[in-house]
Design a protein around this motif. Structure first.
Motif, PDB file in Angstrom:
ATOM      1  N   UNK A  76       0.780  -1.234   0.039  1.00  0.00           N
ATOM      2  CA  UNK A  76       0.147   0.045   0.319  1.00  0.00           C
ATOM      3  C   UNK A  76       0.698   1.214  -0.047  1.00  0.00           C
ATOM      4  N   UNK A  77       1.997   1.118   0.071  1.00  0.00           N
ATOM      5  CA  UNK A  77       3.052   2.354   0.066  1.00  0.00           C
ATOM      6  C   UNK A  77       3.085   2.730  -1.294  1.00  0.00           C
ATOM      7  N   UNK A  78       3.013   4.114  -1.567  1.00  0.00           N
ATOM      8  CA  UNK A  78       3.186   4.687  -2.760  1.00  0.00           C
ATOM      9  C   UNK A  78       3.995   5.870  -2.787  1.00  0.00           C
TER      10      UNK A  78
ATOM     11  N   UNK B  77      11.778  16.881   0.171  1.00  0.00           N
ATOM     12  CA  UNK B  77      11.045  15.685   0.536  1.00  0.00           C
ATOM     13  C   UNK B  77      10.312  15.021  -0.795  1.00  0.00           C
ATOM     14  N   UNK B  78       9.279  14.357  -0.756  1.00  0.00           N
ATOM     15  CA  UNK B  78       8.610  13.666  -1.792  1.00  0.00           C
ATOM     16  C   UNK B  78       7.311  13.526  -1.352  1.00  0.00           C
ATOM     17  N   UNK B  79       6.303  13.013  -2.086  1.00  0.00           N
ATOM     18  CA  UNK B  79       5.050  12.667  -1.863  1.00  0.00           C
ATOM     19  C   UNK B  79       5.015  11.041  -1.386  1.00  0.00           C
ATOM     20  N   UNK B  80       4.294  10.834  -0.386  1.00  0.00           N
ATOM     21  CA  UNK B  80       4.040   9.533   0.223  1.00  0.00           C
ATOM     22  C   UNK B  80       2.880   9.356   0.726  1.00  0.00           C
ATOM     23  N   UNK B  81       2.217   8.228   0.241  1.00  0.00           N
ATOM     24  CA  UNK B  81       0.871   7.938   0.938  1.00  0.00           C
ATOM     25  C   UNK B  81       0.882   6.221   1.228  1.00  0.00           C
ATOM     26  N   UNK B  82       0.120   6.019   2.274  1.00  0.00           N
ATOM     27  CA  UNK B  82      -0.070   4.810   2.848  1.00  0.00           C
ATOM     28  C   UNK B  82      -1.292   4.225   2.857  1.00  0.00           C
TER      29      UNK B  82
ATOM     30  N   UNK C 114       0.882  10.987   3.736  1.00  0.00           N
ATOM     31  CA  UNK C 114       1.751  11.212   4.812  1.00  0.00           C
ATOM     32  C   UNK C 114       2.707  12.293   4.720  1.00  0.00           C
ATOM     33  N   UNK C 115       3.276  12.488   3.590  1.00  0.00           N
ATOM     34  CA  UNK C 115       4.259  13.513   3.186  1.00  0.00           C
ATOM     35  C   UNK C 115       3.892  14.051   1.937  1.00  0.00           C
ATOM     36  N   UNK C 116       4.279  15.335   2.018  1.00  0.00           N
ATOM     37  CA  UNK C 116       4.107  15.905   0.450  1.00  0.00           C
ATOM     38  C   UNK C 116       5.277  16.494  -0.165  1.00  0.00           C
TER      39      UNK C 116
END
Length: 1298
Positions: A312-314, A447-452, A473-475
């Protein structure tokens, strides 16, 4: 979903795109594009797309409502949707995707298709149907033959006359560089779009990357006019397709090579690369260079690297490339030295466009780090570098505060890296990786974009469900903008290195390391990307792709680069101009290119009528809302305190237990790198429980239903939670959340915004909690944070914050009071809030229009909420001695919301005080069933009116099909007009006014211009005073009355007229020659005439009509005539003779006396039209000579000279027939025209016939001499006065103008 292309030829050509449930039918409307032959044709079209817009009828309906039996399939292959409509050489073509193949899968359910075949189907002609099967080679090579797509535009001398007019466009769209997705919005990066959007909304796409925006726009406009139910059906059908140009590819990473492994499933991971080429300054290498005035640069590409794991990590990371943002050009040339660069504008003239470019980048991506790879040795590239450096230095994004030496607030940073010089040594291209040392700091900060995937417990219909949905989670907070000269070869190699750096940072935070096989797949994917983008811009694959692919340069790679360079030289010099024309045609930028206008005669009418009648199915309701904001300063010991002073304040009972409660927290967690990298929702959930308990305790106290948590969202330290009463859940739908981070450095701050939107019944509401930049003097940065959030925060279907009926912002905005600490402390002590508010930064910035435009804030009646010593009411006494300020605010926007309360609560466990506000909100509730019923009823009614004059109907083209469904806007007004039909010009006939004069004394003003729209000080009417009560009526218009004479005693002179016609050869003259009547006798005005009461009101025996006919009534005969009792003589009128020729005609001395017993001819003439007027057979001079002697016994009268033969005047379109005229009253005739009018006519002893009246004011009449021996007579006719009337004598001759 499979889509079929169907066509029907008879009775008119129509094309349908049909799915299993719905169909979109299009047919050309010939009434709008063919030339009008009428001289009254309008040169202005009524359509919104301009005079030359080609019009088509369109209809979207279910297949059951359409009769598709008469349609036939154009081909056996199902299509993948339409790219839109385009006009080529006057023909309208529907562009459909015939062939596509899947090339990428970002996440499960999100696929990308590459277009390799398109079809052009003509809507208005079948001439090109036989050419449809000539498919273009879907696998083009780098070699360009004589018939390459760069030669397809324009009709060359050597081309086949049967070539399809869209061949060049077909080759371009079939070249394998266009991509589409029916699952998600391909024009936006992962960070900007919602993951749970069910369908792609065609009107929410990013037009900067949508290459078929010009062609699809007519269908987007049509979609916007559909009802919501039909709009959703059209989106779900997949008929409308959005295409990007660039590159898309997914490579599968097996579980053994994936850095993030899922031991349970063993499923492979996927790595995807998507490049989106901007269409705003699209073109080929030497035709599109530099920048335009809107800040758009050539070869601008957004490239996104995406990595997805089965857990599910993207991960997503975005970079951009683009030409140097300066106005510059480069000439083509066969030798490198001939390709000279010219900078075309001065620095001062360039700076505004440069600023636009970087402001747009900053709004979209955040901070920018420029990576400039131009050479420091080549003079051309050095000149561009120097100018680039100058503009970055003078950019407003880099303006520092006075006395500040820190570069942390610079939004544009620059690194100049001479790629050729750095890679020239023995290390070769491997030395390019040295650039990572110079950009590592920014890479960490961006940083980076992170979705879980997170599990959410949802309760629905009494059941508990677990729903997995991606949570951000992060943008990514910034972007690298890389450029070389062409932004192809060097740029692609460096972007590969930056992409690898971002992945390494991501894996490093997870404590993972990637395998060599993983990096080989990554490099191969980037090499393919470089080749694809280079082929689009320069015509060949990228140079240095061998090194990008394998990590080393081989001899074969060097030879391949030499071949590509030679091919580029040929293409750029000889082929690019044609390719540029084709691109401009696709984007609708050629001169004279006309758009297509679509209209639906039924649906457009129904939508307009529904808007008018919205009150029939809409009702309003007032709900209450409470909004609270609290900066917790990272403290948790207040969770167990009583929050009711803040969340359940002592307000009006109507405000207690509101339907919606929105609570925003800032600094809910203490700042640390670990917290920033992974948002921990635990702290937020604890606070949500405390808030919910407080609200439910108050609800139980007031006997209301309990509150439920609708949705919560968190971005590092900022969180937003929305609670609603349980009985209101049935009215709430489409709840969404979104995040936007604003901090320039993602590692050093937790600034940003969290937003939650919903629709309560049919009113959209959005709550935004924000934590803006800190610092006393950083108000400009806070303004910029607001713009970033307002512009960049997006929901599903690209909804922005501004796209809602009601908007409420709450949070720690950090705006301060611009006074010294001592002064603020004193003003707070005395309670002078007015002076404090006058110096409040937010107030001043809003008044100046620099932030929160069109928002309102209630009057502040509470003390500044920042900064307190913990647990006290004392403002900051620490060394920093913060100035008290209203940091915590609530703002609103919307015409349906009213604020009731605005106050702070005395909770003292933070250095801020919580603030709350209560609102009343007017909610619209639409009865969807009633609206649907009304819509269907109106649809049926309009369908009976329209009949088959629609896209899917059977009727032939009608002249006014484009007006169907458009009635007059008010009763009595004409309906709308078209290019072929105008209510003011029917059938080319001149118009005639039906306006009535204010009174009989008013006439049209002859001095007024004939064009009624011409400005003029002249009044519409002029009043003509009558001299005496017996004055005659104004005469009718010239040329509108047939002349005749009638005796006062009822004996007409038709026999005399007949005798005149028998004697001359002029009898063949047209009957339209005009001659005036001798006025009928009125005994009541006769001098010395005996009268009886029976004939006091004798009617006129003749009533003249405007077209020259007469309506006869039987007269009441006067008493027997006594020639000795009455005489009338006429004297010449100076008014009518002073400008006329000296032609005098004497009246005959003959006497005529009727026999009393002779039956009158008048009764026989009542029902028939009078004979044509008499025509003399002698010249007027001979007539005068022949009748100046004794009277004739034949009763023949002297007649005025008639006008010669005249052309038949064109009748008015509303002129009634003679039969109709008998029952119509006479309108007042125009001024200065001739007519017979009532006059007092006597007879002398000689029985002279009464003379004709003079025609005054024309210059064509003259007075005859007076009758010898005549005595005084009655006043006859003159507009000048009594004396001149007495002087009037004899006949007057009317002479026409030839």
């Amino acid at each position: 979903m499979s889509i079929r292309v169907l066509i029907k030829e008879y009775p008119h050509r129509a094309i349908a795109l049909s799915t299993s449930t719905h169909a979109l039918v299009l047919r050309h409307s010939s009434t709008s594009t063919e030339q009008n032959g009428s001289h009254n044709a309008s040169q202005t079209s009524l359509s919104s797309n301009g005079a030359a817009a080609a019009r088509c009828m369109v209809e979207f309906s279910t297949v059951e409502e359409l009769d598709l039996d008469e349609y036939r399939a154009l081909n056996m292959v199902n299509t993948h949707g339409t790219l839109g409509l385009i006009t080529v050489n006057g023909d309208i073509f529907l562009v459909v995707v015939n062939g596509a193949s899947k090339v990428a899968t970002l996440r499960p359910g999100e696929t990308v298709q590459r277009i390799h075949s398109v079809g052009f189907y003509c809507l208005n002609s079948s001439s090109y149907d036989s050419l449809l099967n000539d498919e273009v080679n879907p696998y083009p090579t780098d070699t360009i033959d004589d018939e390459g797509f760069e030669m397809g535009f324009g009709k060359g001398k050597g081309e086949s006359p049967l070539e399809h007019p869209c061949l060049a466009l077909k080759k371009l769209l079939s070249s394998g560089t266009f991509y589409y997705s029916s699952d998600f919005d391909l024009t936006r990066r992962l960070q900007e779009r919602s993951s749970d959007a069910a369908t792609v909304s065609i009107d929410s796409l990013d037009a900067g990357f949508l290459w078929n925006s010009y062609m699809i726009q007519p269908l987007v406009d049509f979609r916007s006019r559909l009802a919501p139910r039909e709009k959703e059906a059209l989106d779900a059908s997949g008929i409308l397709t959005s295409a990007i140009r660039g590159f898309a590819l997914t490579v599968t990473v097996p579980s053994s090579s994936s850095p993030i492994r899922s031991p349970r499933s063993g499923l492979p991971s996927s790595m995807t690369l998507i490049s989106r080429l901007s269409c705003r300054r699209a073109g080929t290498r030497f035709n599109a260079r530099g920048m335009d005035d809107d800040g758009n640069v050539a070869n601008f590409v957004e490239t996104e690297t995406i990595f997805w794991a089965p857990s599910g990590v993207c991960f997503s990371y975005t970079q951009v490339r683009g030409s140097v943002p300066v106005f510059w050009e480069q000439q083509t040339g066969l030798l490198p030295g001939q390709q000279k660069i010219t900078i075309t504008r001065s620095p001062e003239a360039t700076q505004p466009a440069f600023d636009k470019h970087f402001e747009n980048l900053e709004l979209s991506y955040g901070a920018i780090h420029v990576v400039n790879l131009l050479s420091n040795e080549k003079p051309n590239e050095m000149e561009l570098t120097n100018r680039y450096r100058y503009h970055i230095k003078h950019s407003p994004l880099n303006m520092q505060e006075k006395g500040s030496s820190s570069r942390d607030h610079e939004l544009i940073q620059s690194t100049e890296f001479d790629f050729h010089a750095e890679t020239r040594g023995p290390g070769g291209y491997e030395m390019a990786s040295e650039i990572s040392r110079w950009i590592q700091h920014s890479a960490d900060g961006f940083a980076y974009y992170l979705a879980e995937e997170t599990e959410e417990h949802v309760r629905s219909n009494g059941q508990n469900y677990i729903v997995k949905r991606p949570t951000a989670i992060l943008q990514q907070e910034g972007v690298f903008r890389t450029n070389c000269l062409d932004c192809l070869d060097r740029t692609n190699l460096v972007q590969t290195i930056i992409s690898k750096m971002a992945l390494e940072i991501f894996l490093g935070h997870k404590g993972l390391v990637a395998s060599p096989d993983f990096w080989v797949r990554h490099s191969s994917m980037w090499a393919d990307n470089g080749d694809a983008l280079s082929r689009i811009y320069a015509g060949t694959g990228a140079l240095k792709s061998s090194f990008t692919r394998h990590g080393k340069m081989s001899l074969a790679g060097a030879l391949a680069d030499a071949r590509k360079s030679a091919t580029r030289m040929y293409i750029n010099n000889f082929a690019d101009k044609g390719r540029q024309n084709t691109i401009d045609m696709l984007l609708g930028r050629l001169m004279g290119q006309v758009p297509v206008h679509l209209y639906d005669p039924i649906n457009d009418y129904v939508v307009a009528e529904l808007n008018k009648r919205s009150a029939e199915f809409t009702e309003n309701e007032v709900i209450h809302m409470l909004v609270g904001t609290f900066n917790l300063n990272g403290k948790t010991h207040g969770i167990n305190e009583d929050l009711s002073p803040w969340l359940c304040p002592d307000v009006n009972p109507s405000q207690q237990c509101p339907e919606i409660v929105a609570v925003g927290f800032q600094e809910i967690v203490e700042l640390s790198p670990q917290q920033i990298m992974s948002t921990d929702p635990g702290r937020r959930q604890v606070w949500e429980t405390a808030v919910k308990n407080c609200l439910n305790k108050n609800a139980a106290k007031h006997g209301q239903e309990e509150y439920v948590l609708l949705r919560g969202g968190q971005l590092v330290g900022a969180s937003l939670s929305v609670f609603v009463r349980a009985n209101c859940l049935k009215f709430i739908k489409n709840v969404e959340g979104s995040l936007k981070k604003t901090g320039m450095s993602g590692m050093a701050g937790n600034k940003g915004a969290v937003a939650i939107r919903m629709e309560y019944a049919n009113t959209s509401i959005v709550f935004v909690t924000a934590h803006l930049a800190a610092g006393f003097a950083n108000y400009e940065e806070r303004n910029r944070d607001y713009k970033t959030i307002s512009h960049g925060l997006r929901f599903q279907r690209n909804r922005s914050i501004e796209d809602h009926d009601t908007v409420i912002w709450l949070g720690d905005f950090n705006y301060r009071i611009g006074l010294s600490n001592d002064k603020v402390q004193k003003l707070c002590h005395v309670g002078d809030l007015e002076t404090l508010y006058e110096n409040d930064q937010l107030n001043l910035q809003m008044v100046a229009g620099l932030t929160f435009p069109f928002y309102s804030e209630a009057r502040i009646t509470f003390m500044p909420t920042y900064k307190y010593d913990l647990g006290t009411d004392t403002y900051d006494t620490s060394e920093k001695a913060r100035i008290p300020a209203w940091c915590d605010r609530v703002l609103r926007k919307g015409d349906n919301i009213r604020q009731i309360n605005y106050d702070a609560a005395p909770l003292k466990f933070s250095d801020h005080r919580p603030v709350y506000a209560t609102f009343q909100c007017l909610i619209n509730k639409v009865d969807e069933k009633k609206k649907e019923q009304l819509s269907r009823e109106m649809y049926r009614q309009r369908r009976t009116v329209v009949g088959d004059s629609r896209a899917g109907g059977e009727a032939d083209d009608s002249e006014d099909e484009d007006l169907i469904g458009y009635d007059s806007i008010e009763p009595g007004l004409p309906p709308a007009s078209s290019d072929r039909r105008k209510w003011w010009l029917d059938n080319g006939l001149p118009a005639r006014s039906r306006v009535q004069a204010p009174s009989n004394d008013h006439l049209p003003n002859p001095k007024r211009p004939s064009n009624p729209f011409t400005p003029s000080p002249e009044p519409d009417w002029v009043e003509v005073k009558r001299i005496m009560p017996g004055k005659p009526e104004p005469p009718p218009a010239r040329g509108t009355m047939r002349a005749k004479t009638v005796e006062f005693n009822g004996t007409n002179t038709h026999a005399n007229f007949a005798a005149s016609r028998e004697t001359g050869s002029l009898a063949q003259t047209k009957s339209m020659a005009r001659k005036l009547v001798a006025p009928p006798f009125d005994p009541s005005a006769s001098l010395n005439a005996p009268r009886t009461s029976s004939n006091t009101s004798t009617p006129s025996p003749s009533i003249s009509n405007l077209d020259g006919t007469s309506s006869y009534r039987h007269p009441i005969l006067p008493p027997p005539y006594n020639p000795s009792t009455s005489r009338v003589s006429r004297s010449p009128s100076a008014a009518s003779t002073h400008s006329l020729p000296d032609l005098v005609i004497h009246q005959s001395q003959s006497h005529s006396q009727p026999h009393p017993h002779q039956p009158s001819n008048l009764a026989a003439q009542i029902a028939r039209k009078p004979a044509p007027p008499p025509i003399p057979n002698k010249k007027p001079s001979l007539v005068s000579a022949s009748i100046s002697g004794t009277s004739s016994s034949t009763g023949r009268n002297s007649t005025a000279s008639p006008p010669p033969s005249q052309p038949q005047p064109q009748p008015y379109r509303d002129t009634p027939s003679p039969v109709e005229q008998k029952s119509q009253p006479q309108p007042p005739p125009p001024r200065r025209s001739m007519a017979a009018s009532k006059r007092d006519i006597g007879a002398d002893a000689g029985g002279d016939r009464p003379p004709l009246p003079p025609r005054t004011g024309t210059g064509l009449s003259t007075a005859s001499g007076g009758r010898r021996g005549g005595g005084g007579g009655a006043n006859l006719m003159d507009e000048e006065g009594g004396e001149e009337i007495e002087a009037l004598r004899g006949w007057e001759v009317l002479r026409p103008v030839r």
